[in-house]
Scaffold this motif. Structure first.
Motif, PDB file in Angstrom:
ATOM      1  N   THR A 150       7.373  -6.969   0.307  1.00 21.55           N
ATOM      2  CA  THR A 150       7.543  -5.573   0.703  1.00 21.55           C
ATOM      3  C   THR A 150       7.970  -5.539   2.165  1.00 21.55           C
ATOM      4  O   THR A 150       7.298  -6.119   3.032  1.00 21.55           O
ATOM      5  CB  THR A 150       6.230  -4.783   0.549  1.00 21.55           C
ATOM      6  N   GLY A 151       9.069  -4.891   2.440  1.00 24.42           N
ATOM      7  CA  GLY A 151       9.516  -4.698   3.813  1.00 24.42           C
ATOM      8  C   GLY A 151       9.040  -3.351   4.330  1.00 24.42           C
ATOM      9  O   GLY A 151       9.109  -2.347   3.618  1.00 24.42           O
ATOM     10  N   VAL A 152       8.555  -3.329   5.549  1.00 28.30           N
ATOM     11  CA  VAL A 152       8.040  -2.106   6.171  1.00 28.30           C
ATOM     12  C   VAL A 152       8.778  -1.867   7.475  1.00 28.30           C
ATOM     13  O   VAL A 152       8.916  -2.788   8.297  1.00 28.30           O
ATOM     14  CB  VAL A 152       6.520  -2.219   6.438  1.00 28.30           C
ATOM     15  N   LEU A 153       9.271  -0.651   7.672  1.00 29.23           N
ATOM     16  CA  LEU A 153       9.935  -0.252   8.908  1.00 29.23           C
ATOM     17  C   LEU A 153       9.104   0.825   9.589  1.00 29.23           C
ATOM     18  O   LEU A 153       8.768   1.842   8.976  1.00 29.23           O
ATOM     19  CB  LEU A 153      11.339   0.294   8.620  1.00 29.23           C
ATOM     20  N   LYS A 168      -3.484  -0.624   4.123  1.00 31.46           N
ATOM     21  CA  LYS A 168      -2.995   0.457   3.265  1.00 31.46           C
ATOM     22  C   LYS A 168      -2.194  -0.109   2.097  1.00 31.46           C
ATOM     23  O   LYS A 168      -2.330   0.359   0.957  1.00 31.46           O
ATOM     24  CB  LYS A 168      -2.143   1.434   4.078  1.00 31.46           C
ATOM     25  N   GLU A 169      -1.361  -1.114   2.360  1.00 31.96           N
ATOM     26  CA  GLU A 169      -0.595  -1.737   1.286  1.00 31.96           C
ATOM     27  C   GLU A 169      -1.515  -2.437   0.289  1.00 31.96           C
ATOM     28  O   GLU A 169      -1.226  -2.462  -0.916  1.00 31.96           O
ATOM     29  CB  GLU A 169       0.423  -2.723   1.866  1.00 31.96           C
ATOM     30  N   TYR A 170      -2.613  -2.968   0.749  1.00 28.65           N
ATOM     31  CA  TYR A 170      -3.600  -3.588  -0.137  1.00 28.65           C
ATOM     32  C   TYR A 170      -4.178  -2.535  -1.085  1.00 28.65           C
ATOM     33  O   TYR A 170      -4.251  -2.738  -2.298  1.00 28.65           O
ATOM     34  CB  TYR A 170      -4.701  -4.219   0.701  1.00 28.65           C
ATOM     35  N   VAL A 171      -4.589  -1.412  -0.524  1.00 25.53           N
ATOM     36  CA  VAL A 171      -5.162  -0.325  -1.320  1.00 25.53           C
ATOM     37  C   VAL A 171      -4.153   0.171  -2.351  1.00 25.53           C
ATOM     38  O   VAL A 171      -4.478   0.359  -3.532  1.00 25.53           O
ATOM     39  CB  VAL A 171      -5.614   0.829  -0.406  1.00 25.53           C
ATOM     40  N   ILE A 172      -2.908   0.371  -1.933  1.00 22.29           N
ATOM     41  CA  ILE A 172      -1.876   0.870  -2.839  1.00 22.29           C
ATOM     42  C   ILE A 172      -1.599  -0.141  -3.951  1.00 22.29           C
ATOM     43  O   ILE A 172      -1.420   0.227  -5.120  1.00 22.29           O
ATOM     44  CB  ILE A 172      -0.591   1.206  -2.059  1.00 22.29           C
ATOM     45  N   SER A 173      -1.563  -1.414  -3.608  1.00 20.26           N
ATOM     46  CA  SER A 173      -1.338  -2.449  -4.620  1.00 20.26           C
ATOM     47  C   SER A 173      -2.418  -2.432  -5.684  1.00 20.26           C
ATOM     48  O   SER A 173      -2.135  -2.543  -6.886  1.00 20.26           O
ATOM     49  CB  SER A 173      -1.281  -3.831  -3.965  1.00 20.26           C
ATOM     50  N   VAL A 174      -3.665  -2.281  -5.270  1.00 19.94           N
ATOM     51  CA  VAL A 174      -4.776  -2.246  -6.214  1.00 19.94           C
ATOM     52  C   VAL A 174      -4.659  -1.032  -7.133  1.00 19.94           C
ATOM     53  O   VAL A 174      -4.820  -1.145  -8.353  1.00 19.94           O
ATOM     54  CB  VAL A 174      -6.125  -2.221  -5.469  1.00 19.94           C
ATOM     55  N   LEU A 175      -4.352   0.128  -6.575  1.00 18.69           N
ATOM     56  CA  LEU A 175      -4.327   1.363  -7.353  1.00 18.69           C
ATOM     57  C   LEU A 175      -3.143   1.438  -8.310  1.00 18.69           C
ATOM     58  O   LEU A 175      -3.234   2.068  -9.360  1.00 18.69           O
ATOM     59  CB  LEU A 175      -4.317   2.576  -6.420  1.00 18.69           C
ATOM     60  N   THR A 176      -2.035   0.824  -7.959  1.00 21.18           N
ATOM     61  CA  THR A 176      -0.848   0.867  -8.819  1.00 21.18           C
ATOM     62  C   THR A 176      -0.722  -0.386  -9.674  1.00 21.18           C
ATOM     63  O   THR A 176       0.125  -0.439 -10.562  1.00 21.18           O
ATOM     64  CB  THR A 176       0.432   1.001  -7.978  1.00 21.18           C
ATOM     65  N   LEU A 178       0.593  -2.935  -8.796  1.00 18.35           N
ATOM     66  CA  LEU A 178       1.827  -3.586  -8.385  1.00 18.35           C
ATOM     67  C   LEU A 178       1.458  -4.484  -7.210  1.00 18.35           C
ATOM     68  O   LEU A 178       1.534  -4.082  -6.047  1.00 18.35           O
ATOM     69  CB  LEU A 178       2.877  -2.552  -7.981  1.00 18.35           C
ATOM     70  N   TYR A 179       1.021  -5.686  -7.519  1.00 22.85           N
ATOM     71  CA  TYR A 179       0.473  -6.575  -6.495  1.00 22.85           C
ATOM     72  C   TYR A 179       1.597  -7.228  -5.695  1.00 22.85           C
ATOM     73  O   TYR A 179       2.291  -8.112  -6.183  1.00 22.85           O
ATOM     74  CB  TYR A 179      -0.401  -7.651  -7.139  1.00 22.85           C
ATOM     75  N   MET A 180       1.751  -6.763  -4.467  1.00 21.25           N
ATOM     76  CA  MET A 180       2.723  -7.364  -3.546  1.00 21.25           C
ATOM     77  C   MET A 180       1.944  -8.194  -2.526  1.00 21.25           C
ATOM     78  O   MET A 180       1.129  -7.670  -1.770  1.00 21.25           O
ATOM     79  CB  MET A 180       3.546  -6.277  -2.862  1.00 21.25           C
ATOM     80  N   TYR A 181       2.208  -9.479  -2.512  1.00 23.39           N
ATOM     81  CA  TYR A 181       1.387 -10.409  -1.736  1.00 23.39           C
ATOM     82  C   TYR A 181       1.894 -10.610  -0.311  1.00 23.39           C
ATOM     83  O   TYR A 181       1.114 -10.923   0.592  1.00 23.39           O
ATOM     84  CB  TYR A 181       1.316 -11.761  -2.458  1.00 23.39           C
ATOM     85  N   ASP A 182       3.191 -10.468  -0.113  1.00 19.24           N
ATOM     86  CA  ASP A 182       3.789 -10.713   1.203  1.00 19.24           C
ATOM     87  C   ASP A 182       4.365  -9.417   1.756  1.00 19.24           C
ATOM     88  O   ASP A 182       5.145  -8.730   1.087  1.00 19.24           O
ATOM     89  CB  ASP A 182       4.900 -11.761   1.103  1.00 19.24           C
ATOM     90  N   ILE A 183       3.981  -9.102   2.985  1.00 23.20           N
ATOM     91  CA  ILE A 183       4.448  -7.890   3.663  1.00 23.20           C
ATOM     92  C   ILE A 183       5.132  -8.299   4.965  1.00 23.20           C
ATOM     93  O   ILE A 183       4.523  -8.985   5.803  1.00 23.20           O
ATOM     94  CB  ILE A 183       3.282  -6.933   3.992  1.00 23.20           C
ATOM     95  N   LEU A 184       6.380  -7.881   5.138  1.00 24.07           N
ATOM     96  CA  LEU A 184       7.110  -8.127   6.380  1.00 24.07           C
ATOM     97  C   LEU A 184       7.286  -6.801   7.113  1.00 24.07           C
ATOM     98  O   LEU A 184       7.754  -5.825   6.523  1.00 24.07           O
ATOM     99  CB  LEU A 184       8.481  -8.748   6.097  1.00 24.07           C
ATOM    100  N   ILE A 185       6.903  -6.782   8.373  1.00 28.09           N
ATOM    101  CA  ILE A 185       6.956  -5.551   9.167  1.00 28.09           C
ATOM    102  C   ILE A 185       8.045  -5.693  10.231  1.00 28.09           C
ATOM    103  O   ILE A 185       8.055  -6.652  11.002  1.00 28.09           O
ATOM    104  CB  ILE A 185       5.594  -5.261   9.822  1.00 28.09           C
ATOM    105  N   VAL A 209      -0.215 -11.498   4.588  1.00 27.48           N
ATOM    106  CA  VAL A 209      -0.489 -12.134   3.295  1.00 27.48           C
ATOM    107  C   VAL A 209      -1.697 -11.448   2.678  1.00 27.48           C
ATOM    108  O   VAL A 209      -2.792 -11.461   3.252  1.00 27.48           O
ATOM    109  CB  VAL A 209      -0.765 -13.649   3.452  1.00 27.48           C
ATOM    110  N   LEU A 210      -1.494 -10.831   1.506  1.00 28.47           N
ATOM    111  CA  LEU A 210      -2.568 -10.145   0.794  1.00 28.47           C
ATOM    112  C   LEU A 210      -3.034 -11.043  -0.356  1.00 28.47           C
ATOM    113  O   LEU A 210      -2.234 -11.426  -1.204  1.00 28.47           O
ATOM    114  CB  LEU A 210      -2.086  -8.803   0.238  1.00 28.47           C
ATOM    115  N   ASP A 211      -4.325 -11.350  -0.366  1.00 26.26           N
ATOM    116  CA  ASP A 211      -4.904 -12.206  -1.403  1.00 26.26           C
ATOM    117  C   ASP A 211      -5.906 -11.364  -2.191  1.00 26.26           C
ATOM    118  O   ASP A 211      -7.016 -11.095  -1.713  1.00 26.26           O
ATOM    119  CB  ASP A 211      -5.592 -13.415  -0.763  1.00 26.26           C
TER     120      ASP A 211
END
Length: 232
Positions: A150-153, A168-176, A178-185, A209-211
């Motif tokens: 997931t890219g974040v701007l 926040k991305e961790y929370v959203i991944s759990v609720l949807t 849609l597990y996205m493990y790597d986040i680039l900001i 890195v979200l585990d």
């Protein structure tokens, strides 16, 4: 007197049952889901901008829900029919998927068909996420040699804001689910339009890195690990 006491206890139990907040049931296999569904608030009286689309995948037609609302999470059931006169669908989504604002979500696959027929979405619901409500940023999905991310701007990002984004991305991944493990900001910039001009992956400022198995988040600045936290 004993009968009166029993009746009183029964009334109190019924009152407790009626006033207990209804549990929000969503599709997710996370083993501590209640820790995050508590942040969802059902929103009444708002239009739901969910749509359905599909495309030809490797083994059939991949089905998606698309949420055009930029404020609320949304969900609905999908039924597919041969035509609009059929009473029984040939496909019915039996799970209640939650789609984040301005995003899409894969919900299933069917065999290839020349004509998918008629569809309807029902049971629409909108949800507000009461978690980091004021933390706004653009996001997109892409892949590099190492896989999907997931890219974040965002403007004016620092260590604290970067960590808040990962949470926040961790929370959203759990609720949807849609597990996205790597986040680039990345630092927000006018040269990125997020349609066909994504940032170069090597230009990221922070890497997360979200585990979800171990319930941890690691935050890197460049290649240096600067923070590691546990989630619920």
């Amino acid at each position: 007197m004993k009968i009166l006491k029993v009746l009183l206890v029964t009334v109190l139990l019924l009152l407790c049952a009626c006033t207990k907040e209804e549990k929000i049931e969503i599709l997710s296999d996370y083993d501590n889901l209640d820790a995050y569904t508590k942040y969802l608030e059902l929103v009444e009286g708002e239009d739901t901008f969910l749509d359905f689309y599909y495309y030809e995948g490797d083994n059939g037609l991949a089905l998606y829900l698309d949420n055009f609302n930029n404020a609320f999470f949304a969900r609905a059931y999908l039924n597919l029919y041969e035509n609009n006169e059929d009473e029984e669908p040939y496909y019915k989504s039996d799970a209640y998927y939650l789609v984040r604002p301005y995003d899409y979500l894969y919900i299933g696959e069917i065999e290839n068909k020349d004509d998918i027929g008629y569809y309807n979405l029902y049971g629409y619901e909108n949800y507000k996420l009461n978690y980091e409500e004021n933390l706004k940023y653009d996001f997109y999905y892409d892949e590099d040699d190492y896989g999907y991310y997931t890219g974040v701007l965002i403007d004016n990002v620092d260590d604290d804001i970067a960590l808040r984004i990962l949470k926040k991305e961790y929370v959203i991944s759990v609720l949807t689910e849609l597990y996205m493990y790597d986040i680039l900001i990345f630092e927000d910039d006018d040269k990125y339009d997020l349609i066909d001009n994504y940032p170069n992956v090597n230009d990221y400022l922070y890497y997360g890195v979200l585990d979800f198995d171990n319930k941890t988040i690691e935050l890197y600045k460049g290649t240096d690990l600067i923070n590691s936290i546990e989630m619920e």
